[in-house]
Write an enzyme that holds these catalytic residues in place. Structure first.
Site, mmCIF file in Angstrom:
data_model
loop_
_atom_site.group_PDB
_atom_site.id
_atom_site.type_symbol
_atom_site.label_atom_id
_atom_site.label_comp_id
_atom_site.label_asym_id
_atom_site.label_seq_id
_atom_site.Cartn_x
_atom_site.Cartn_y
_atom_site.Cartn_z
ATOM 1 N N GLY A 89 -7.658 31.357 -30.676
ATOM 2 C CA GLY A 89 -7.574 30.170 -31.201
ATOM 3 C C GLY A 89 -8.124 29.799 -32.502
ATOM 4 N N GLN A 90 -8.142 28.597 -32.995
ATOM 5 C CA GLN A 90 -8.783 28.204 -34.335
ATOM 6 C C GLN A 90 -10.094 28.525 -34.337
ATOM 7 O OE1 GLN A 90 -9.071 23.993 -35.142
ATOM 8 N NE2 GLN A 90 -9.054 24.464 -37.565
ATOM 9 N N GLY B 147 -10.618 31.941 -24.897
ATOM 10 C CA GLY B 147 -10.013 31.251 -26.029
ATOM 11 C C GLY B 147 -9.983 31.942 -27.479
ATOM 12 N N ASP C 63 -6.344 33.850 -18.417
ATOM 13 C CA ASP C 63 -5.623 32.627 -18.158
ATOM 14 C C ASP C 63 -6.746 31.402 -17.315
ATOM 15 O OD1 ASP C 63 -4.190 30.146 -17.192
ATOM 16 O OD2 ASP C 63 -2.421 31.326 -16.485
ATOM 17 N N LYS D 219 -12.338 15.570 -22.040
ATOM 18 C CA LYS D 219 -13.657 15.785 -22.698
ATOM 19 C C LYS D 219 -14.751 15.174 -22.140
ATOM 20 C CE LYS D 219 -11.972 18.971 -25.393
ATOM 21 N NZ LYS D 219 -12.332 20.551 -25.050
ATOM 22 N N ILE E 200 -11.604 20.015 -37.146
ATOM 23 C CA ILE E 200 -12.181 21.050 -37.908
ATOM 24 C C ILE E 200 -10.963 21.792 -38.555
ATOM 25 C CG2 ILE E 200 -13.024 23.332 -37.475
ATOM 26 C CD1 ILE E 200 -14.404 22.239 -35.154
ATOM 27 N N TYR F 193 -6.496 14.253 -23.159
ATOM 28 C CA TYR F 193 -7.337 15.093 -23.860
ATOM 29 C C TYR F 193 -8.743 14.582 -23.684
ATOM 30 C CZ TYR F 193 -9.525 17.927 -27.660
ATOM 31 O OH TYR F 193 -10.345 18.680 -28.733
HETATM 32 N N1 SER Z 1 -9.093 18.214 -33.389
HETATM 33 C C1 SER Z 1 -8.685 17.791 -32.197
HETATM 34 C C2 SER Z 1 -7.440 17.049 -32.093
HETATM 35 O O1 SER Z 1 -7.080 16.542 -33.219
HETATM 36 C C3 SER Z 1 -9.915 16.708 -31.719
HETATM 37 O O2 SER Z 1 -10.875 17.353 -31.077
HETATM 38 O O3 SER Z 1 -6.916 16.989 -31.116
#
Ligand code: SER
Length: 326
Positions: free
Chosen positions: A13-14, A10, A55, A149, A175, A145
């Protein structure tokens, strides 16, 4: 300094985009490999470190990247964030559950010594205490999501206890960063607002003005990952579930800070109720005393320090010309 060879999955990504340069600084460009999906590394990194296409839903690609590059440490940052995951359930299941399991299995089946996995405030739900949410408390996430986690956290404990894999990780808040925008998260307003302020002197926020969420500036997030990775394992009483906190604020409070830099900034609200519902189920603030005690977590940026730094760097990126990564 350790001579570990590190694979970041990844990488574009950010978080990955900021993590890679810090890892290169710390461990050398010969020891960092970027795992990218469907994209290329930015020009300034392309000729400095190798990249490999990964992937996470394909086990063989992960295992081959680890073996070919003689990897000892893996950072897995691949994830479909909260908002997109609700819309693309099957994709989120494939990446966040099956992909995570593939990374755990590939690290266990190879010579990898340490896996850094990432959790989130999304691992909590509306029955978790909302203010100063403790590290160890009830977790009832109601997003796919967030459920993924909790799965990651529990898998981390399991692989550590049953399979001897040194798994570590933190629960990140929203973040904020300027290099690469996050995609499809619920906390993204706190990044988008800076683009709106700098480019248009206005922003329309999709969360209500009083929605308080924990947030963190990217340099602290990267420090968290590296400090936890380097900490002596015997000090750790948790594995992938460390709360880490540095600031919490509402959209209205962030708008006041932005006005300090752009006095005629205008904030409007058009609430997206699906994202509001997700945000309302998450903590407002976190108790991160376990991270502070067990691996000396000590963030540097508060709200005004973050806003000053974001303005400086994002203005340079958007107005004054491209910034070159170290
Ligand atoms: N920044 C993430 C989100 O908004 C949270 O972990 O999905």
């Amino acid at each position: 300094m350790s001579k570990n060879r590190i694979l970041v999955i990844g990488a574009s990504g950010q978080i990955g985009s900021d993590l890679i340069p810090r890892l290169i600084d710390r461990y050398g460009n010969n020891n960092v490999v970027a795992g990218v999906y469907n994209c290329e590394l930015p020009d300034d990194l392309k000729n400095i470190i190798p990249d490999v296409s990964i992937d996470v839903t394909k086990y063989d690609q992960i295992e081959k990247a680890i073996i070919d590059n003689k990897i000892d440490v893996v950072y897995n940052l691949a994830s479909i964030l909260s908002t997109l995951a609700e819309k693309e359930f099957q994709l989120a299941y494939e990446v966040n559950f099956n992909g995570t399991l593939n990374v755990f299995e590939a690290t266990r089946n190879t010579e990898v010594k340490q896996l850094i996995a990432v959790s989130s405030i999304a691992a909590f739900g509306d029955r978790s205490p909302k203010i100063n949410t403790p590290n160890d408390t009830i977790q009832n996430p109601n997003t796919i999501y967030g459920i993924s986690k909790v799965f990651t956290e529990l898998l981390g404990n399991y692989y550590f206890e049953k399979k001897g894999l040194d798994v570590r990780g933190v629960r990140f808040p929203g973040i904020i960063s300027w290099k690469v925008e996050p995609t499809a998260g619920t906390t993204d307003y706190a990044v988008e607002i800076f683009y709106g302020a700098i480019l248009n002197k206005s922003y329309t926020c999709f969360l209500a003005p009083d929605t308080r969420l924990p947030m963190m500036y990217m340099p602290d997030a990267i420090s968290a990952l590296i400090s936890l990775s380097e900490c002596d394992s015997s000090r750790l009483k948790h594995r992938v579930d460390y709360n880490v906190a540095s600031m919490d604020f509402t959209p209205a409070e962030l708008a006041i800070e932005i006005k300090r830099k752009i006095p005629d900034f205008e904030m409007n609200y058009e609430i997206d109720y699906s994202r509001q519902e997700i945000a309302d189920s998450w903590p407002s603030s976190l108790d991160d005393s376990a991270a502070r005690a067990e691996w000396d977590w000590d963030p540097k940026f508060n709200l005004s320090g973050m806003v000053d730094d974001m303005f400086e760097n994002l203005t340079a990126k958007l107005i004054d010309g491209p910034i070159h990564l170290p």
